[in-house]
Motif scaffolding. Structure first.
Motif, PDB file in Angstrom:
ATOM      1  N   ARG A   9       0.849  -1.193   0.000  1.00  0.00           N
ATOM      2  CA  ARG A   9       0.000   0.000   0.000  1.00  0.00           C
ATOM      3  C   ARG A   9       0.884   1.242   0.000  1.00  0.00           C
ATOM      4  O   ARG A   9       2.050   1.187   0.406  1.00  0.00           O
ATOM      5  CB  ARG A   9      -0.914  -0.008   1.217  1.00  0.00           C
ATOM      6  N   ASN A  22       0.231   5.303   6.056  1.00  0.00           N
ATOM      7  CA  ASN A  22       0.639   5.130   7.448  1.00  0.00           C
ATOM      8  C   ASN A  22       0.498   6.433   8.218  1.00  0.00           C
ATOM      9  O   ASN A  22       1.013   7.470   7.801  1.00  0.00           O
ATOM     10  CB  ASN A  22       2.095   4.677   7.522  1.00  0.00           C
ATOM     11  N   GLN A  23      -0.147   6.345   9.374  1.00  0.00           N
ATOM     12  CA  GLN A  23      -0.269   7.548  10.200  1.00  0.00           C
ATOM     13  C   GLN A  23       1.097   8.082  10.603  1.00  0.00           C
ATOM     14  O   GLN A  23       1.289   9.291  10.730  1.00  0.00           O
ATOM     15  CB  GLN A  23      -1.098   7.265  11.449  1.00  0.00           C
ATOM     16  N   GLY A  24       2.035   7.153  10.773  1.00  0.00           N
ATOM     17  CA  GLY A  24       3.380   7.570  11.157  1.00  0.00           C
ATOM     18  C   GLY A  24       4.018   8.485  10.126  1.00  0.00           C
ATOM     19  O   GLY A  24       4.917   9.259  10.442  1.00  0.00           O
ATOM     20  N   PHE A  31       0.788  11.865   9.483  1.00  0.00           N
ATOM     21  CA  PHE A  31       0.601  12.887  10.517  1.00  0.00           C
ATOM     22  C   PHE A  31       1.716  13.936  10.518  1.00  0.00           C
ATOM     23  O   PHE A  31       1.439  15.129  10.609  1.00  0.00           O
ATOM     24  CB  PHE A  31       0.446  12.243  11.901  1.00  0.00           C
ATOM     25  N   GLN A  86      -1.815   3.644  13.972  1.00  0.00           N
ATOM     26  CA  GLN A  86      -0.376   3.783  14.124  1.00  0.00           C
ATOM     27  C   GLN A  86       0.022   4.842  15.137  1.00  0.00           C
ATOM     28  O   GLN A  86       0.961   4.671  15.914  1.00  0.00           O
ATOM     29  CB  GLN A  86       0.229   4.185  12.783  1.00  0.00           C
ATOM     30  N   ALA A  87      -0.687   5.958  15.097  1.00  0.00           N
ATOM     31  CA  ALA A  87      -0.296   7.053  15.996  1.00  0.00           C
ATOM     32  C   ALA A  87      -0.399   6.593  17.451  1.00  0.00           C
ATOM     33  O   ALA A  87       0.397   7.003  18.296  1.00  0.00           O
ATOM     34  CB  ALA A  87      -1.162   8.278  15.749  1.00  0.00           C
ATOM     35  N   HIS A 110       2.574   4.146  18.090  1.00  0.00           N
ATOM     36  CA  HIS A 110       3.848   4.851  18.213  1.00  0.00           C
ATOM     37  C   HIS A 110       3.948   5.584  19.543  1.00  0.00           C
ATOM     38  O   HIS A 110       5.025   5.653  20.137  1.00  0.00           O
ATOM     39  CB  HIS A 110       4.023   5.826  17.052  1.00  0.00           C
TER      40      HIS A 110
END
Ligand SMILES: Cc1cc2nc3c(=O)[nH]c(=O)nc-3n(C[C@H](O)[C@H](O)[C@H](O)COP(=O)(O)OP(=O)(O)OC[C@H]3O[C@@H](n4cnc5c(N)ncnc54)[C@H](O)[C@@H]3O)c2cc1C
Lengths: 388, 355
Positions: A277, A282-284, A287, B253-254, B257
């Motif tokens: 994907r 990915n939020q990492g 964001f 994910q946040a 993490h």
């Protein structure tokens, strides 16, 4: 309140973006790698009449304000040209301010029209090995000799000196030890960089390599008094006048660079697939980029307010410093995150974010460090005791 | 280099953890805190033989040293046990090296406290004076467990410079005013001395206090570590249960993490704390640097982790019903107890010979 640009400003912005877009990332990567001044780019902007954007109409310029100048430099940087593009013309855009305000008619007539056409390249000589942020400590000395001055001393970091015909040069005409106020006894000249008396040596540096930065060894440079800007001993005050707009323009360049970095990061985040994907899913990754967008947008507002105040003749030191601080930080963070988003490819020159990263780092140091901004805000805005 | 707990130390930690699990589950802790009762816990801790751990046998303790004390502090923090009295006592005991009778009482559970404001790096300002007849006067605010101690170890200024004096808390010249803390698992009291009778303590005051400062730094850091680990466990468990948008929030994910960042802090904390414990115990010349690094880094990180853990719990973490706040408040007080990170960073900066 009105957050819209005027029609004219919007037009400037669009036109600059279109012109700058003719020089793609590859152009800048090549110039940077070859340590070669972007002559074609500079010529295109000179021919388009952009270099005289703030120069008064009587000298061939457009007489626009700092808001328009900042839009120009922002778009130039945002095109992907970054600091190479901005620095190639930075001094032409606003550097002549002390000459415009304090220079003699003769000095203006001789120089300003040539700035507008792009024929005259100028650099700005303030920093010295022993005087960085503490400008009044410079020791380059201009000794009166009949109707001339004889200048001796050393400058460092002088950008574009290699490519420049003239230099706006800050000197002392009274030594630090002999003045009652340290800001007195400094004198500003706009004069020729006579290669017989000025040895110019480029400094190898981390980035922004299409525009040189140089060490200058000035040895008995003879300068006629007619090249003096304004009165003897008042040079520091003349430079001080231009500091707030200078901060705004640097902020604009940083902002543009941050936008360029973020654009690349978003593109890569959408394209690159890992674990089946796009990595941007990915939020990492997503964001931090969203956070950078928010920070760049906030910094932009601070900048717009600062230039608006200046153009309306209002006090703007607080806003100018704040804009420089926020834009430089937001840009560096965006560039850092763009690099991280690219993973290993971020480290390769091919994706350009490494170049943006190196350039963005500069803006937290020069022309004014982030720490000095905080000194200013702490002391002059908050009213805390001077810390140094 | 390899450094790990010995078999006895690991066994001790396990025994203490099991014991706390039985005696001090959060329902019990909540009961004590609601009743402002710290003595029930202290009595059981003494009765079941944990009080003298970490005090050398020749001083009447059960042996072991600062590493064992750090293990104890970590477990007490992990359970938010009302342990102010224990910490205060263990910091005061070295000053009683030449006072065997008082020491015996203290180690039998009477409790002692060093008369130092709880937020300062020991000894902090020294407001107490001693006169020629040995009477002490002065006010020391916010003494940790100041209201729970039978003996007060008092840094005092007099003709002979700063010395340590022993005062019985029952002396008519001693007045105590308890203060409430947001973290109800610890207590402080203002101590007012007015011509209270005192005995000299024949130890080198400067050295004993400097050592107490380092020991306090290590033990508070260990307490913070324990509380942080507990908050991490709570946050991880909660993020596995709580579902939003059709999935456990821990799948975002946040969220992962954020939890992983706490974990990084926990591991770093363990490394620095036990190094510092061994170093302070062994009198390493760099002990103060290790202690300062531990206190400054670990407790600041613990306070940050508390905020992260709260975020991960969403609104539920903000309630009194949920246990998180016990550990949240614990970690927040640890940040300030016996010197803030800023104060300890100053200690480090001074040692680095910066201008
Ligand atoms: C690529 C590049 C191009 C440049 N181009 C030009 C140019 O064209 N013309 C020109 O004149 N100069 C130029 N400069 C110089 C630039 O303006 C200076 O580098 C800048 O002003 C900082 O001065 P310095 O490097 O001597 O740092 P210093 O003054 O030596 O400061 C070093 C560090 O100490 C901190 N510091 C200093 N004083 C204080 C204080 N009071 N409180 C807190 N922190 C403090 C600074 O923030 C900085 O981090 C250029 C520099 C670079 C890197």
């Amino acid at each position: 309140m009105d957050f819209d640009l005027t029609d004219e400003q919007a037009t400037i912005r669009r036109a600059v973006a279109e012109l700058a877009a003719k020089f793609d990332d590859q152009y800048w990567a090549d110039k940077d790698a070859a340590h070669e001044f972007p002559t074609e780019f500079y010529r295109a902007f000179a021919d388009g009449g952009w270099l005289g954007i703030t120069i008064p109409e009587e000298y061939g310029g457009h007489g626009f304000g700092i808001t328009e100048a900042s839009l120009l430099l922002e778009e130039v940087a945002a095109s992907g040209g970054g600091m190479n593009a901005a620095s190639s013309m930075h001094l032409s855009i606003f550097g002549m301010h002390p000459v415009i305000v304090h220079g003699s008619d003769e000095l203006k007539r001789e120089n300003l029209p040539r700035i507008v056409t792009g024929d005259l390249h100028v650099c700005f000589g303030v920093t010295e090995p022993g005087a960085g942020l503490d400008t009044t400590r410079i020791t380059t000395f201009a000794r009166r000799d009949g109707s001339d001055y004889i200048i001796n001393g050393r400058k460092v970091w002088i950008s574009k000196a290699l490519e420049s015909e003239k230099i706006l040069l800050l000197t002392r005409t009274t030594r630090f030890e002999d003045v009652s106020r340290k800001t007195e006894g400094l004198t500003l000249f706009l004069t020729d960089l006579d290669r017989d008396h000025v040895d110019i040596r480029p400094i190898r540096k981390m980035g922004r390599n299409a525009v040189s930065s140089n060490e200058l060894f000035i040895d008995d440079l003879r300068v006629p008094a007619a090249h003096r800007v304004g009165e003897e001993g008042q040079g520091f005050r003349y430079i001080l006048d231009g500091l707030n707009p200078e901060r705004m323009l640097i902020a604009a360049e940083a902002l543009g660079l941050g936008r360029a970095a973020l654009r690349r990061a978003v593109r890569y985040g959408n394209e690159r697939e890992v674990f089946g994907r796009p990595i941007g899913k990915n939020q990492g990754l997503q964001f931090p980029l969203a956070d950078s967008l928010a920070r760049l947008d906030a910094a932009e507002l601070a900048l717009r307010k600062a230039t608006w105040l200046y153009d309306h003749g209002r006090p703007c030191a607080r806003e100018a410093n704040t804009a420089k601080y926020l834009c430089a930080d937001a840009a560096f963070q965006a560039a850092d995150r763009a690099l991280q988003t690219h993973g290993g490819m971020g480290y390769a020159e091919e994706y350009h974010v490494a170049r943006y990263f190196r350039e963005a780092r500069l803006l937290r140091i020069a022309p004014l460090s982030q720490e000095m901004v905080l000194n200013y805000l702490g002391e002059h805005v908050l009213g805390l005791p001077r810390s140094y | 280099m390899q450094w790990s707990l010995s078999e006895e130390q690991s066994a001790y930690r396990q025994a203490l953890r099991d014991w706390l699990g039985d005696v001090a589950p959060t329902e019990a802790v909540r009961g004590w805190l609601d009743a402002a009762d710290h003595t029930t816990f202290t009595k059981r801790f003494v009765a079941d033989g944990f009080w003298g751990v970490g005090v050398a046998e020749d001083l009447g303790g059960q042996g072991g040293g600062l590493v064992e004390l750090a293990l104890t502090a970590e477990e007490l923090g992990r359970h938010a046990a009302p342990s102010a009295s224990w910490l205060a006592t263990l910091l005061a005991v070295p000053a009683l090296a030449a006072a065997p009778a008082a020491r015996a009482e203290v180690l039998a559970g009477a409790g002692a406290a060093l008369l130092v404001a709880a937020e300062s790096i020991v000894p902090g300002p020294v407001p107490v004076t001693v006169d020629d007849a040995g009477r002490v006067s002065g006010t020391v605010p916010r003494v940790l467990a100041g209201g729970e101690a039978r003996f007060l170890v008092v840094p005092a200024r007099g003709a002979a410079g700063m010395t340590l004096r022993l005062v019985e808390a029952t002396d008519p010249g001693v007045r105590l005013a308890r203060r409430e803390l947001l973290d109800r698992s610890r207590s402080v009291a203002d101590v007012v001395l007015s011509d209270a009778a005192s005995e000299p303590l024949a130890v080198a005051a400067g050295e004993v206090l400097a050592q107490a400062a380092n020991r306090a730094a290590v033990l508070v850091a260990a307490d913070s570590l324990g509380a942080t680990e507990r908050m991490l466990e709570l946050a991880v468990a909660y993020s596995g249960q709580r579902r939003q948008f059709g999935v456990p929030i821990g799948s975002f994910q946040a969220v992962k993490h954020a939890a992983a960042t706490i974990m990084v802090g926990v591991e770093a904390a363990r490394s620095v704390i036990y190094l510092a414990a061994a170093s302070v115990h062994g009198g390493d010349p760099r002990a103060v640097l290790h202690a300062a690094a531990a206190k400054a880094q670990v407790t600041a990180e613990g306070a940050r982790a508390a905020d992260t853990a709260l975020t991960l719990h969403g609104a539920i973490g903000y309630t009194w019903e949920h246990d998180l706040h016990l550990f949240y408040k614990r970690a927040k007080l640890d940040e300030w107890l016996f010197g803030s990170p800023t104060a300890w960073n100053e200690v480090l900066a001074d040692a680095l010979a910066l201008a």
